[in-house]
Design an enzyme around this catalytic site. Structure first.
Site, PDB file in Angstrom:
ATOM      1  CE  LYS A  58      -4.475  -1.180   0.293  1.00 18.91           C
ATOM      2  NZ  LYS A  58      -5.545  -0.605  -0.554  1.00 18.91           N
ATOM      3  CB  SER A 312      -0.925  -8.214  -1.165  1.00 17.74           C
ATOM      4  OG  SER A 312      -1.901  -8.870  -0.384  1.00 17.74           O
TER       5      SER A 312
END
Length: 412
Positions: A58, A312
């Site tokens: 992110k 992720s």
């Protein structure tokens, strides 16, 4: 074959974003996995964004978006809403760029995520008990104060930042054939798919992009069937990091053209994948970050050639990890809960323990009670937690108890 004429950022914009993101993001490791390669029948690599700064990818999209703000916008500050990774990415990026950040988070947010966001310098405001309430509060805050709202996925600068991961993957695995990507709102996969499809087109090559959603939070399969972003009602899932009820508008436009397939995995599949990653790869990965590996383990990825599975994120509360790993052990038939009704007389508990020992299983916890509503006055209920070594061993333990005249029930 998906259309290579894509909405969203151009290849030049992805390359420009890469130079910006490189100021703060690490080039994360690319690890080969012998175990997953054997499962898939072709080479498998793990892209370890769980080892990225702030613990997830992110930071890429957040920093690229904040870096594009004008001086006047930076002076107004930024605001975001998140239960975890987006909050930390925005807070970190804001600190690096000298921008005041306000983050709205739900009241029940995991303590490690709350502390990390505060430690990066953001002002954290707790609001509501789901992500929807902080999102509304952040929008109201932006409207009343002039702060710039930083969306988690539905913005071209965010997509461009996330797409830098795709270019990095190609540098590390030049003979790439397939990339498996977790999907929430679609920011990561839209960036990775768009960047890679455009890059491969310049080389006269093709690449396959597979998206993975948690089965209890999967708006993309329905949206792709209907042709428009469609909102669903979310069910509880351990993969809270990708629990988004509706695709992003820009993200959906990119995904419907650039992504070859979207599949779903269950919470049990995810728990098993997390267990495999810890045992085989020595990697701590949050549930949302492990869905790519779950897709391989469930056999839904076939004929994929050289494959990269994106991990992720790695931000997981240790208490949640304990519960999830227990679930993974149970789903892998390595942890078994059994309930038995026994005559209320001496020696019964010892006899059951002896039978389980004869089946080479290990009892790790025992609950012995006379107060079960399911038992007769002359009975007691016995609940056993047993370590086992797979499906065949489970059947041997149960069979041994059945042969001795007991009626074991598996407690799921």
């Amino acid at each position: 074959m998906p259309d290579t004429t894509l909405a969203g950022p151009t290849l030049a914009e992805f390359e420009a974003a890469r130079a910006v993101v490189a100021r703060v993001a690490e080039v994360t490791p690319m690890e080969s996995s012998r175990f997953l390669s054997e499962v898939l029948g072709s080479p498998v690599y793990l892209k370890c964004e769980n080892l990225q700064r702030t613990g997830s990818y992110k930071i890429r999209g957040a920093y690229n978006r904040l870096a594009k703000l004008t001086d006047e916008e930076k002076a107004r500050g930024v605001v975001a809403a998140s239960a975890g990774n987006h909050a930390q990415g925005v807070a970190f990026a804001a600190r690096e760029l000298g921008i005041a950040a306000t983050i709205f988070m739900p009241v029940g947010v995991a303590l490690p995520k709350l502390q990390a966001t505060r430690n990066y310098g953001a002002e954290v405001i707790l609001r509501g008990h789901s992500v929807d309430e902080p999102l509304r509060a952040a929008a109201e805050f932006a409207a009343s104060t002039g702060a710039v709202l930083i969306p988690p996925f539905d913005h071209p600068d965010v997509v461009a930042g996330q797409g830098t991961l795709g270019l990095e993957i190609l540098d590390q695995v030049p003979d790439l054939d397939t990339v498996i990507v977790p999907i929430g709102g679609g920011g990561l996969i839209s960036g990775v798919a768009s960047a890679l499809k455009q890059k491969f087109a310049t080389q006269g090559r093709t690449v396959r992009i597979i998206g993975v959603q948690a089965a209890n939070a999967a708006p993309y399969p329905l949206s792709l069937r209907t042709g428009v972003p469609t909102e669903i009602t979310l069910s509880p899932t351990i993969a809270d990091g990708i629990a988004v009820s509706k695709p992003g508008i820009l993200n959906f436009e990119i995904i419907k053209n650039a992504v070859d397939e979207v599949i779903t995995v269950t919470d049990d599949d995810i728990a098993r994948a997390m267990l495999v990653l810890i045992e085989r790869a020595k990697l701590v990965v949050e549930p949302a970050g492990a869905v790519s590996v779950a897709a391989i383990l469930t056999g839904q990825v076939v004929n994929s050639g050289t494959t990269v599975a994106i991990l992720s994120g790695g931000n997981i509360d240790p208490l949640v990890m304990e519960r999830v790993l227990s679930r993974g052990l149970a789903a892998s038939d390595r942890y078994l809960k059994i309930r038995l009704m026994l005559p209320d007389r001496p020696g019964q508990l010892a006899r059951v323990a002896e039978l389980i020992s004869e089946a080479n299983a290990n009892v790790v916890e025992v609950l012995h009670t006379r107060h079960s509503r399911n038992s007769l006055i002359s009975e007691v209920e016995l609940e056993l937690s047993v370590e086992t070594r797979g499906p065949e061993h489970v059947q041997r333990v149960l069979g041994h108890l059945l042969e001795a005249g007991y009626e074991p029930r598996i407690d799921f």
